[in-house]
Design an enzyme around this catalytic site. Structure first.
Site, PDB file in Angstrom:
ATOM      1  N   HIS A  67       7.399  -3.883   0.066  1.00 12.39           N
ATOM      2  CA  HIS A  67       7.622  -3.725   1.512  1.00 12.39           C
ATOM      3  C   HIS A  67       9.072  -4.088   1.828  1.00 12.39           C
ATOM      4  O   HIS A  67       9.569  -5.112   1.347  1.00 12.39           O
ATOM      5  CB  HIS A  67       6.663  -4.621   2.307  1.00 12.39           C
ATOM      6  CG  HIS A  67       6.823  -4.455   3.787  1.00 12.39           C
ATOM      7  ND1 HIS A  67       6.331  -3.351   4.463  1.00 12.39           N
ATOM      8  CD2 HIS A  67       7.441  -5.227   4.716  1.00 12.39           C
ATOM      9  CE1 HIS A  67       6.645  -3.472   5.760  1.00 12.39           C
ATOM     10  NE2 HIS A  67       7.316  -4.590   5.932  1.00 12.39           N
ATOM     11  N   ARG A 105     -12.508  12.016   5.107  1.00  8.03           N
ATOM     12  CA  ARG A 105     -11.772  10.903   4.503  1.00  8.03           C
ATOM     13  C   ARG A 105     -12.608  10.276   3.387  1.00  8.03           C
ATOM     14  O   ARG A 105     -12.067   9.836   2.376  1.00  8.03           O
ATOM     15  CB  ARG A 105     -11.427   9.878   5.587  1.00  8.03           C
ATOM     16  CG  ARG A 105     -10.606   8.677   5.098  1.00  8.03           C
ATOM     17  CD  ARG A 105      -9.362   9.094   4.302  1.00  8.03           C
ATOM     18  NE  ARG A 105      -8.342   9.685   5.092  1.00  8.03           N
ATOM     19  CZ  ARG A 105      -7.069   9.295   5.109  1.00  8.03           C
ATOM     20  NH1 ARG A 105      -6.660   8.285   4.374  1.00  8.03           N
ATOM     21  NH2 ARG A 105      -6.190   9.930   5.833  1.00  8.03           N
ATOM     22  N   THR A 158      12.342   6.800  -5.287  1.00  9.52           N
ATOM     23  CA  THR A 158      13.452   5.986  -5.797  1.00  9.52           C
ATOM     24  C   THR A 158      12.945   4.695  -6.452  1.00  9.52           C
ATOM     25  O   THR A 158      13.506   4.251  -7.445  1.00  9.52           O
ATOM     26  CB  THR A 158      14.452   5.640  -4.680  1.00  9.52           C
ATOM     27  OG1 THR A 158      13.760   5.040  -3.588  1.00  9.52           O
ATOM     28  CG2 THR A 158      15.178   6.893  -4.196  1.00  9.52           C
ATOM     29  N   ASN A 159      11.890   4.124  -5.915  1.00 11.07           N
ATOM     30  CA  ASN A 159      11.323   2.939  -6.547  1.00 11.07           C
ATOM     31  C   ASN A 159      10.664   3.287  -7.879  1.00 11.07           C
ATOM     32  O   ASN A 159      10.729   2.515  -8.838  1.00 11.07           O
ATOM     33  CB  ASN A 159      10.320   2.242  -5.614  1.00 11.07           C
ATOM     34  CG  ASN A 159      10.996   1.242  -4.694  1.00 11.07           C
ATOM     35  OD1 ASN A 159      11.684   0.331  -5.135  1.00 11.07           O
ATOM     36  ND2 ASN A 159      10.804   1.417  -3.390  1.00 11.07           N
ATOM     37  N   ASN A 205       2.332  -3.913  -3.932  1.00 13.44           N
ATOM     38  CA  ASN A 205       3.055  -3.054  -2.994  1.00 13.44           C
ATOM     39  C   ASN A 205       4.457  -3.620  -2.784  1.00 13.44           C
ATOM     40  O   ASN A 205       4.662  -4.828  -2.851  1.00 13.44           O
ATOM     41  CB  ASN A 205       2.303  -3.021  -1.655  1.00 13.44           C
ATOM     42  CG  ASN A 205       3.005  -2.154  -0.617  1.00 13.44           C
ATOM     43  OD1 ASN A 205       3.306  -0.995  -0.864  1.00 13.44           O
ATOM     44  ND2 ASN A 205       3.263  -2.723   0.554  1.00 13.44           N
TER      45      ASN A 205
END
Length: 208
Positions: free
Chosen positions: A110, A66, A13-14, A108
């Site tokens: 948040h 990783r 959605t962002n 980012n």
């Protein structure tokens, strides 16, 4: 022209808010050059493809270690030669090498007013559950640069949202998205694209 890569894990959605803002001219001087997800089923990949933007999945599940995944992820991001990396609901830990490489070029979103309800373990609905449990009257969202900590980088923009009687975590989550996240993430990208954000230590200065 600011070259932007958006990293996502879910519905996107962002990402959609960013694409809509570019189309509407609210984000200027910017091109979304790629979308990367750790989840091959993320609807965000479909949103990108429908917009004619290259979209790919780079998942830790596809690598034996990783370290191998981190190498592939950094290589994948680098291949787009981005000026800015946007984490829009990306739920994988960013490798330290990538943070160093894209210092003050990775942001980012948040879903809280940092430093409240942030850090390890605070993501998605957990943020809103904690806010309601604490009984706060105001919540919101924050756009910040990414550093080695969790939600500790220099803050670019914040927007407050009022808590209402009868809110559930899901209702509050959607209101924070609608009233804060979908507004300040595109705005932050536009400010960066037009050279208006300066980092000074742990703070940012937005220039007129």
């Amino acid at each position: 022209m600011l070259r932007v890569v958006v990293m996502v894990s879910g519905g996107g959605t962002n990402l959609q808010a960013i694409l809509d803002a570019v189309d509407a001219g609210r984000i200027t001087n910017t091109e979304i050059v790629g979308v990367i997800s750790n989840n091959k089923n993320a609807y965000a990949l479909t949103r990108a493809a429908e917009h004619g933007i290259k979209a790919e999945c780079i998942s830790p599940k596809d690598y034996e270690s990783r370290a191998e995944f981190n190498e592939a992820l950094i290589g994948g991001v680098d291949s787009y030669q981005p000026d800015l990396v946007v984490l829009a609901g990306y739920l994988v830990v960013i490798p330290p090498e990538m943070i160093a490489k894209y210092r003050n070029r990775m942001i980012n979103i948040h879903p809280s007013l940092i430093p409240a309800f942030c850090g390890t373990g605070f993501y998605g609905l957990k943020v809103h559950e904690a806010a309601l449990e604490r009984g706060v009257k105001v919540v919101g969202a924050t756009v910040h640069f990414v550093d080695e900590g969790t939600d500790t980088g220099p803050i670019i923009l914040q927007k407050a949202v009022e808590v209402e009687n009868g809110d559930t975590p899901e209702i509050l989550q959607h209101r924070v998205m609608e009233q804060a996240e979908w507004k300040i993430l595109p705005k932050a990208i536009d400010l960066i694209a037009n050279g208006r954000v300066k980092v000074e230590g742990r703070r940012t200065v937005i220039e007129d």
